[in-house]
Write a protein that holds these residues in place. Structure first.
Motif, mmCIF file in Angstrom:
data_model
loop_
_atom_site.group_PDB
_atom_site.id
_atom_site.type_symbol
_atom_site.label_atom_id
_atom_site.label_comp_id
_atom_site.label_asym_id
_atom_site.label_seq_id
_atom_site.Cartn_x
_atom_site.Cartn_y
_atom_site.Cartn_z
ATOM 1 N N LEU A 78 0.833 -1.204 0.000
ATOM 2 C CA LEU A 78 0.000 0.000 0.000
ATOM 3 C C LEU A 78 0.867 1.252 0.000
ATOM 4 C CD1 LEU A 78 -2.771 1.364 0.126
ATOM 5 C CD2 LEU A 78 -2.655 1.143 2.614
ATOM 6 N N ALA A 79 1.885 1.281 0.837
ATOM 7 C CA ALA A 79 2.780 2.441 0.909
ATOM 8 C C ALA A 79 3.517 2.639 -0.421
ATOM 9 C CB ALA A 79 3.772 2.275 2.046
ATOM 10 N N ALA A 80 3.946 1.554 -1.045
ATOM 11 C CA ALA A 80 4.633 1.650 -2.338
ATOM 12 C C ALA A 80 3.688 2.177 -3.413
ATOM 13 C CB ALA A 80 5.206 0.296 -2.738
ATOM 14 N N SER A 81 2.427 1.759 -3.362
ATOM 15 C CA SER A 81 1.435 2.238 -4.322
ATOM 16 C C SER A 81 1.226 3.743 -4.167
ATOM 17 C CB SER A 81 0.121 1.490 -4.100
ATOM 18 O OG SER A 81 -0.897 2.039 -4.880
ATOM 19 N N LYS A 82 1.156 4.205 -2.928
ATOM 20 C CA LYS A 82 1.032 5.640 -2.659
ATOM 21 C C LYS A 82 2.246 6.383 -3.189
ATOM 22 C CE LYS A 82 2.606 6.919 1.028
ATOM 23 N NZ LYS A 82 3.940 7.400 1.386
ATOM 24 N N ASP A 83 3.431 5.850 -2.967
ATOM 25 C CA ASP A 83 4.659 6.478 -3.464
ATOM 26 C C ASP A 83 4.695 6.513 -4.988
ATOM 27 O OD1 ASP A 83 5.465 6.859 -0.843
ATOM 28 O OD2 ASP A 83 6.781 5.095 -0.822
#
Length: 100
Positions: A78-83
């Motif tokens: 999820l964090a990578a997708s946001k980034d």
């Protein structure tokens, strides 16, 4: 024309002026895209919407006939997708800036 601030409002003003034929100098500091794209609106709203999705899935059980399970499977994904979203928006801004 000099536009001070390389966030979304500054870019919008600079592009509008360039489209009208003005020579534009865009002056800013920090990472291109400003607070909203990099650390404010975009990243926070992405995570807020993800939390709302989990909450909505869990709350669905209150209604007869609805079921299903929603859970956080992998925070790092999820964090990578946001980034990735932030990076994509920043790149679009850079391509727009090339028009100036």
């Amino acid at each position: 024309m000099a536009v001070i601030g390389a966030g979304s409002a500054g870019f919008s003003a600079a592009i509008a002026a360039a489209d009208l034929g003005a020579k534009v100098a865009l002056v800013g500091h920090g990472t291109i895209g400003g607070t909203c794209v990099n650390v404010g609106c975009v990243p926070s709203k992405t995570l807020i919407r993800a939390a709302e999705a989990v909450h909505g899935g869990l709350a669905a059980a209150r209604f007869p006939g609805l079921g299903g399970a929603v859970q956080m499977d992998d925070w790092s994904v999820l964090a990578a997708s946001k980034d990735d979203l932030v990076t994509t928006l920043r790149q679009k801004i850079c391509r727009s800036a090339a028009r100036l």
